[in-house]
Each structure stands twice: as C-alpha cells, then as structure tokens.
Design an enzyme around this catalytic site. Structure first.
Site, PDB file in Angstrom:
ATOM      1  N   GLN A 186       0.811  -1.217   0.000  1.00  0.00           N
ATOM      2  CA  GLN A 186       0.000   0.000   0.000  1.00  0.00           C
ATOM      3  C   GLN A 186       0.844   1.265   0.000  1.00  0.00           C
ATOM      4  OE1 GLN A 186      -2.644  -0.348   3.378  1.00  0.00           O
ATOM      5  NE2 GLN A 186      -3.674  -2.145   2.555  1.00  0.00           N
ATOM      6  N   HIS A 252      -0.978  -0.040   5.704  1.00  0.00           N
ATOM      7  CA  HIS A 252      -1.387   0.927   6.731  1.00  0.00           C
ATOM      8  C   HIS A 252      -0.392   2.075   6.880  1.00  0.00           C
ATOM      9  CE1 HIS A 252      -4.328  -2.027   8.930  1.00  0.00           C
ATOM     10  NE2 HIS A 252      -4.526  -1.950   7.619  1.00  0.00           N
ATOM     11  N   GLU A 346     -14.424   4.058  10.473  1.00  0.00           N
ATOM     12  CA  GLU A 346     -14.827   5.135  11.370  1.00  0.00           C
ATOM     13  C   GLU A 346     -14.678   6.502  10.702  1.00  0.00           C
ATOM     14  OE1 GLU A 346     -13.203   2.955  15.480  1.00  0.00           O
ATOM     15  OE2 GLU A 346     -12.565   4.997  14.984  1.00  0.00           O
ATOM     16  N   TYR A 356      -8.468   7.744  20.349  1.00  0.00           N
ATOM     17  CA  TYR A 356      -9.604   7.264  19.567  1.00  0.00           C
ATOM     18  C   TYR A 356      -9.767   5.748  19.599  1.00  0.00           C
ATOM     19  CZ  TYR A 356     -10.541  11.995  18.284  1.00  0.00           C
ATOM     20  OH  TYR A 356     -10.886  13.332  18.364  1.00  0.00           O
ATOM     21  N   TYR A 367     -10.602  -9.873   9.751  1.00  0.00           N
ATOM     22  CA  TYR A 367     -11.116 -10.265   8.444  1.00  0.00           C
ATOM     23  C   TYR A 367     -11.435 -11.752   8.366  1.00  0.00           C
ATOM     24  CZ  TYR A 367     -10.098  -5.661   6.560  1.00  0.00           C
ATOM     25  OH  TYR A 367     -10.088  -4.303   6.326  1.00  0.00           O
TER      26      TYR A 367
END
Length: 373
Positions: A186, A252, A346, A356, A367
């Site tokens: 990613q 991520h 979120e 958070y 998953y």
C-alpha cells in the site's frame, strides 16, 4: 417471596441466558462453518476484493495465480502484505472450494461491465439538482492524491512515484524533483497539498513511503515533505517528519495532509499493521494524527510536548489507518476517516490529545471472522 420461588425464577433466568448464548453461538458457528463457497466469498473476501471480483482485474500476481498459490494465500496468509490467514476459519476442503469458486470468477470478471449506462453520458439527476460529470484525468495507474493549482491546472500523485501536472486540455506533464519513493504494497507516493499561501510562497506538501536498509532488511515508513514548485520541477525539498519506528510491513501507511484555519499542518500516519504496538504508544509516530507548523516545527501547545517519551508532534492517537483528512468549512474542525477492520470503518472529529481507541475499542472484527476486542 419464598426461597423456592426465588430459586425457580433464578433457574428460569439462567435458562434464558443459556438459550440466548446457544443461539448466538449457533449463529456464529453457522457463519464460520458455512460450506457454501459463494457465501464464504461474500462474507469474508468481497469487502477487499469486490463483490464481482473486480479488484482482480489487471492484478499483478505477486504470489502466483495457480490453484496451489491461492490455496496457500488463503490458508496461511501473507502477514507483512496485509493478507490474513484463514486456517482457523475454514477447513482445507472449504478453502479448496473457495479457491475453485474464485478462479472461476476471476476468469469471468473481465467480461463484466461495471460502468452504469446513462441516456446522456456524464449527466446525473438527483431530487434537488442535476450534475454534469467531466473527465479531468485519464489513463493513470493508481492516482492517489490531487489538488488544483491557481488557474485550474491539476496536480495528481500516482502511487508508483510520479507527480503530474494536468492541463485543462488533459495534457500531462511529469514534475521533476520527486523524493525517492518506496513503492511496495500500500506504500508509494500518496497525498499532495498546497500551502494556504501557495500563490506567494510556492510550497507544496507530499506524503510518501520512505525506506531504509537495516540488518539485511528493507524497512519503510510514512514521511511528509515540502518543496517549492518552480515551473515543472520541485526545488528546495525538505523532509518535515518521518514516522518512527520504521517497519517491515507493507500496509497501513495512511496518509493525508490538511491545513486548519491557523495554518497548522495535520498529517495522518497509519498503524503500519502493528496494532498492538503502535497506536496506543505515545513513543511511536504510527497510528496518530500529527500537527506541525507549515515549516515542520512543533507547535508549543501540542498536547504531549512536555511529556517524557512522547512524540511532540502527536495531536491525537489510537488510530488504525486514517486515509482521509479534511477541514469542515462550517466550523474549521478537522475530520478524519479511518480504514477499519471488517465492519469497523470510522469517521472521527479530531480533538486535541484524545485517544480514539484503536485497537482497544472497535466495532469491527478480524477479516477471518475472529474477534480481538
């Protein structure tokens, strides 16, 4: 009330609880032990790979496309690439059936037409107004971030490490002077943002994955830099922050940048897949929203400036993979959307110093169907 009646009511209450527990357990078992490969794909795979397997179109098959390769990927996973293992979810027979189902679907996927046909191309009607859709960028690979320049030209980042200036006639000009980008998983060249006073100072901001060699491994992280756009080249490039620690995972990274009304820079970094190590640790930059001055220095009113062993740039923490950051034009507050686990995406309004929750608190599950909180 007599003791016998109290005992009876207690037994009834316990029986109801047991029945509810059994029903919930049965429901979970029926989901996780479903032998229907189509339903298993829909439940466990479609969220990442598309309901019609459209994410497999033009896929670069890093680990192979054979039945054996897919079976291995589903059963054992590839942790550093973000692919979980499903050995605890499916039996070998169920994985074989799922593999066959996916191979059949992948063969057919290119026959599908995912574009909705319109009577008049580019025109969309809603209850309140009509929209005209125009194409401003085409023939890209993975465009990740974009922003408009004064005058109407468009800057677009391509994940592979290219920054384009797109003219109004859709001519693309490659911008020189881009920092070295580590394009794996990613990671790559991500967001692009203009300084609020760009017309005077010419500063633009980029986020990207940065790498280094250590102990025979290639490690990577998320970084934010700024540079001056001079014609079609970046000059005076400065790295403002590189997130620590570097890691060997390939997912991520985050990452977006945004300015508030005071000209402070907000920069998001994902947890790098180390959910039990980074998001709740103030010693780590990862899994955080950071706040900087436009030149990269730390605002003295950041919440953890005076705290020992805390990264002074942290503004909020406990984040998973915040891939969207934007200012609410109505009140100036910073909003963040986070790519969550299964069922756990979120949207958060960022407040100074708040935790958070990730991964202590989440509405999502793994998953592969298992729970973690």
């Amino acid at each position: 009330m007599s003791s016998s009646k109290t005992t009876f009511l207690l037994l009834v209450f316990m029986a109801i609880l047991a029945a509810l527990f059994f029903l919930n357990a049965t429901e979970f078992a029926s989901e996780s032990l479903n032998s229907d490969p189509e339903q298993n794909y829909k439940t466990y795979c479609s969220g990442c790979h598309g309901a019609q397997m459209e994410a497999f179109v033009d896929r670069k098959w890093k680990f192979g496309k054979s039945k054996e390769s897919l079976f291995k990927a589903i059963k054992l996973g590839y942790e550093t690439d973000g692919m979980p293992a499903f050995s605890a979810t499916f039996s070998d027979e169920e994985i074989q059936e799922l593999t066959d189902y996916m191979l059949q679907g992948i063969e057919k996927v290119e026959e599908y037409d995912f574009v909705e046909k319109e009577n008049q191309p580019g025109q969309f009607k809603t209850e309140n107004f009509n929209l005209q859709l125009d194409t401003v960028y085409r023939d890209g690979d993975i465009p990740w971030g974009m922003t408009f320049l004064p005058g109407g030209d468009l800057l677009v980042t391509e994940k592979e490490g290219i920054l384009y200036r797109v003219k109004k006639d859709q001519q693309k000009i490659k911008i020189g002077g881009i920092p070295a980008v580590h394009t794996k998983g990613q990671g790559g060249l991500m967001d692009v943002k203009l300084h609020p006073d760009f017309e005077q100072n010419k500063w633009i901001y980029l986020t990207y994955s940065k790498s280094k060699k250590e102990g025979g491994k290639t490690l990577s992280t998320t970084a934010v830099c700024r540079a001056k756009l001079q014609e079609n080249r970046l000059e005076n490039l400065e790295v403002l922050l590189e997130a620590l620690p570097y890691g060997d995972t390939k997912y991520h990274f985050g990452s977006r940048v945004e300015f508030d009304r005071e000209g402070k820079l907000y920069f998001s970094v994902g947890d790098r897949g180390k959910r039990d190590e980074n998001p709740q640790s103030l010693a780590s930059h990862c899994g955080k929203i950071h706040r900087l001055h436009a030149d990269g220095t730390i605002p003295t009113d950041n919440p953890f400036v005076e705290q020992d062993n805390a990264q002074a740039s942290i503004y909020s923490y406990g984040h998973r993979n915040p891939q969207g950051v934007s200012i609410n034009p109505a009140d100036g507050k910073i909003w963040v959307h986070e790519h969550g686990p299964r069922g756990g995406d979120e949207v958060n309004i960022i407040e100074k110093g708040l935790n958070y929750g990730w991964p202590v608190v989440s509405y999502g599950i793994n998953y592969n169907g298992t729970t973690f909180t």
